[in-house]
Write a protein that holds these residues in place. Structure first.
Motif, PDB file in Angstrom:
ATOM      1  N   GLY A 116       0.740  -1.288  -0.104  1.00 47.21           N
ATOM      2  CA  GLY A 116       0.027   0.082  -0.010  1.00 47.21           C
ATOM      3  C   GLY A 116       0.982   1.053  -0.010  1.00 47.21           C
ATOM      4  N   ARG A 117       1.940   1.364   0.710  1.00 52.35           N
ATOM      5  CA  ARG A 117       2.915   2.465   0.898  1.00 52.35           C
ATOM      6  C   ARG A 117       3.454   2.723  -0.487  1.00 52.35           C
ATOM      7  N   ALA A 118       3.861   1.476  -1.185  1.00 54.30           N
ATOM      8  CA  ALA A 118       4.587   1.650  -2.561  1.00 54.30           C
ATOM      9  C   ALA A 118       3.488   2.340  -3.484  1.00 54.30           C
ATOM     10  N   LEU A 119       2.379   1.786  -3.493  1.00 51.16           N
ATOM     11  CA  LEU A 119       1.361   2.369  -4.361  1.00 51.16           C
ATOM     12  C   LEU A 119       1.345   3.766  -4.131  1.00 51.16           C
ATOM     13  N   TYR A 120       1.143   4.022  -2.935  1.00 48.91           N
ATOM     14  CA  TYR A 120       0.628   5.532  -2.724  1.00 48.91           C
ATOM     15  C   TYR A 120       2.050   6.603  -2.943  1.00 48.91           C
ATOM     16  N   MET A 121       3.068   6.142  -2.841  1.00 46.51           N
ATOM     17  CA  MET A 121       4.455   6.761  -3.304  1.00 46.51           C
ATOM     18  C   MET A 121       4.339   6.936  -4.840  1.00 46.51           C
ATOM     19  N   ALA A 122       4.310   5.705  -5.358  1.00 47.14           N
ATOM     20  CA  ALA A 122       4.407   5.734  -7.139  1.00 47.14           C
ATOM     21  C   ALA A 122       3.408   6.693  -7.550  1.00 47.14           C
ATOM     22  N   ASP A 123       2.148   6.449  -6.876  1.00 48.80           N
ATOM     23  CA  ASP A 123       1.151   7.342  -7.442  1.00 48.80           C
ATOM     24  C   ASP A 123       1.417   8.777  -7.736  1.00 48.80           C
ATOM     25  N   TYR A 124       2.328   9.243  -6.568  1.00 50.69           N
ATOM     26  CA  TYR A 124       2.570  10.726  -6.558  1.00 50.69           C
ATOM     27  C   TYR A 124       3.980  11.028  -7.042  1.00 50.69           C
ATOM     28  N   LEU A 125       4.611  10.003  -7.180  1.00 49.52           N
ATOM     29  CA  LEU A 125       6.035  10.252  -7.534  1.00 49.52           C
ATOM     30  C   LEU A 125       6.512  10.013  -8.998  1.00 49.52           C
ATOM     31  N   GLU A 126       5.307   9.454  -9.779  1.00 48.07           N
ATOM     32  CA  GLU A 126       5.711   9.120 -11.237  1.00 48.07           C
ATOM     33  C   GLU A 126       5.967  10.345 -11.997  1.00 48.07           C
ATOM     34  N   PRO A 127       6.779   9.871 -12.855  1.00 44.90           N
ATOM     35  CA  PRO A 127       7.512  11.436 -13.624  1.00 44.90           C
ATOM     36  C   PRO A 127       6.781  12.322 -14.599  1.00 44.90           C
ATOM     37  N   ARG A 129       3.981  13.789 -13.799  1.00 45.56           N
ATOM     38  CA  ARG A 129       3.104  14.765 -13.174  1.00 45.56           C
ATOM     39  C   ARG A 129       3.949  16.107 -13.318  1.00 45.56           C
ATOM     40  N   LYS A 130       3.363  17.128 -13.236  1.00 45.20           N
ATOM     41  CA  LYS A 130       4.136  18.409 -13.782  1.00 45.20           C
ATOM     42  C   LYS A 130       4.797  19.217 -12.580  1.00 45.20           C
ATOM     43  N   PHE A 131       4.141  19.078 -11.442  1.00 43.81           N
ATOM     44  CA  PHE A 131       5.036  19.762 -10.276  1.00 43.81           C
ATOM     45  C   PHE A 131       5.997  19.013  -9.701  1.00 43.81           C
ATOM     46  N   SER A 132       6.818  20.208  -8.990  1.00 45.84           N
ATOM     47  CA  SER A 132       8.054  19.825  -8.042  1.00 45.84           C
ATOM     48  C   SER A 132       8.684  18.430  -8.891  1.00 45.84           C
ATOM     49  N   ARG A 133       9.084  18.704 -10.098  1.00 45.86           N
ATOM     50  CA  ARG A 133       9.541  17.585 -10.825  1.00 45.86           C
ATOM     51  C   ARG A 133      11.118  16.787 -10.231  1.00 45.86           C
ATOM     52  N   ALA A 134      11.776  17.970 -10.043  1.00 45.81           N
ATOM     53  CA  ALA A 134      13.197  17.511  -9.514  1.00 45.81           C
ATOM     54  C   ALA A 134      13.026  16.678  -8.027  1.00 45.81           C
ATOM     55  N   ASP A 135      12.572  17.511  -6.968  1.00 48.97           N
ATOM     56  CA  ASP A 135      12.104  16.867  -5.698  1.00 48.97           C
ATOM     57  C   ASP A 135      11.452  15.635  -5.729  1.00 48.97           C
ATOM     58  N   ARG A 136      10.682  15.311  -6.795  1.00 51.84           N
ATOM     59  CA  ARG A 136       9.731  14.054  -6.884  1.00 51.84           C
ATOM     60  C   ARG A 136      10.915  13.059  -7.548  1.00 51.84           C
ATOM     61  N   ALA A 137      11.726  13.634  -8.487  1.00 50.90           N
ATOM     62  CA  ALA A 137      12.444  12.487  -9.164  1.00 50.90           C
ATOM     63  C   ALA A 137      13.541  11.876  -8.222  1.00 50.90           C
ATOM     64  N   TYR A 138      13.903  12.868  -7.234  1.00 53.46           N
ATOM     65  CA  TYR A 138      14.888  12.632  -6.171  1.00 53.46           C
ATOM     66  C   TYR A 138      14.264  11.462  -5.015  1.00 53.46           C
ATOM     67  N   LEU A 139      12.758  11.922  -4.815  1.00 52.96           N
ATOM     68  CA  LEU A 139      12.152  10.897  -3.935  1.00 52.96           C
ATOM     69  C   LEU A 139      12.154   9.440  -4.386  1.00 52.96           C
ATOM     70  N   PHE A 151       8.451   7.493   2.272  1.00 57.93           N
ATOM     71  CA  PHE A 151       7.020   7.292   2.336  1.00 57.93           C
ATOM     72  C   PHE A 151       6.463   8.494   3.506  1.00 57.93           C
ATOM     73  N   ARG A 152       7.257   8.779   4.570  1.00 57.71           N
ATOM     74  CA  ARG A 152       6.880  10.110   5.332  1.00 57.71           C
ATOM     75  C   ARG A 152       7.148  11.266   4.539  1.00 57.71           C
ATOM     76  N   GLN A 153       8.038  11.489   3.692  1.00 58.96           N
ATOM     77  CA  GLN A 153       8.116  12.952   2.866  1.00 58.96           C
ATOM     78  C   GLN A 153       6.827  12.761   2.024  1.00 58.96           C
ATOM     79  N   VAL A 154       6.475  11.582   1.314  1.00 57.93           N
ATOM     80  CA  VAL A 154       5.407  11.753   0.356  1.00 57.93           C
ATOM     81  C   VAL A 154       4.066  12.004   1.062  1.00 57.93           C
ATOM     82  N   VAL A 155       3.822  11.296   2.300  1.00 56.34           N
ATOM     83  CA  VAL A 155       2.546  11.938   3.206  1.00 56.34           C
ATOM     84  C   VAL A 155       2.553  13.098   3.518  1.00 56.34           C
ATOM     85  N   ARG A 156       3.656  13.604   3.828  1.00 55.67           N
ATOM     86  CA  ARG A 156       3.879  15.076   4.271  1.00 55.67           C
ATOM     87  C   ARG A 156       3.424  15.962   3.097  1.00 55.67           C
ATOM     88  N   ALA A 157       3.828  15.695   1.837  1.00 60.49           N
ATOM     89  CA  ALA A 157       3.938  16.441   0.685  1.00 60.49           C
ATOM     90  C   ALA A 157       2.422  16.617   0.374  1.00 60.49           C
TER      91      ALA A 157
END
Ligand SMILES: [Fe+2]
Ligand SMILES: [Fe+2]
Length: 181
Positions: A116-127, A129-139, A151-157
């Motif tokens: 569940g955690r991996a899906l939640y992260m991948a959904d947000y971090l997939e390349p 999406r237009k916003f915060s590209r560099a930060d999300r690619a790093y994560l 995961f904590r960073q993604v929940v926070r974001a």
């Protein structure tokens, strides 16, 4: 598995654009599963979570509400998670962790394990999406190496975004944050 072979179920309701998002999420999950050297069954579950999570993303609200059941506090956009989980179960899907990953992916769940955690992260971090590209690619690059911190960073974001936009915070999301902060 390559995205070119990604087969959606017959009942899926996804636009072309959505399908591209689904393919990117699935590719990211495949990448992480490989980096983590997951056993084949678990890697397959991660792949299927990506493939199915938004399968009903573009279904009409009446269909979503019928499938999702009694969730009056959920906005239309939130319903496709529980609806897809229900539809998969009707199809005979029995992998509970997979079903829970999909069911709660729009809101989050403190009860999730790794899938569940991996899906939640991948959904947000997939390349795509237009916003915060560099930060999300790093994560995204960190996720397989520092899973919990990422995961904590993604929940926070995601919660920060909800607050900034003046959106409702769902109790499940707040409980999730309290469990990882
Ligand atoms: Fe979704
Ligand atoms: Fe998604």
């Amino acid at each position: 598995m390559s995205s070119a072979t990604l087969a959606m179920p017959a009942w899926a309701r996804v636009s072309e654009r959505r399908l591209e998002h689904i393919m990117r999420v699935t590719e990211l999950l495949d990448e992480w599963a490989a980096a983590l050297r997951l056993p084949p069954e678990e890697a397959q579950a991660w792949h299927d979570a990506g493939r199915y999570h938004d399968a009903l993303r573009d279904a009409p609200e009446t269909e979503l509400r019928r499938l999702a059941g009694d969730l009056p506090e959920y906005t239309t956009e939130m319903l496709h998670g529980p609806a897809a989980a229900e539809r998969l179960q009707q199809d005979g899907e029995t992998r509970i962790e997979l079903l829970d990953a999909i069911r709660y992916h729009t809101v989050g769940s403190a009860r999730w394990g790794r899938l569940g955690r991996a899906l939640y992260m991948a959904d947000y971090l997939e390349p795509g999406r237009k916003f915060s590209r560099a930060d999300r690619a790093y994560l995204a690059s960190q996720a397989p190496h520092d899973f919990d911190a990422t995961f904590r960073q993604v929940v926070r974001a995601r919660l920060e975004w909800s607050l900034r936009e003046g959106m409702r915070l769902y109790p499940e999301a707040v409980v999730l944050w309290n469990s990882v902060r």
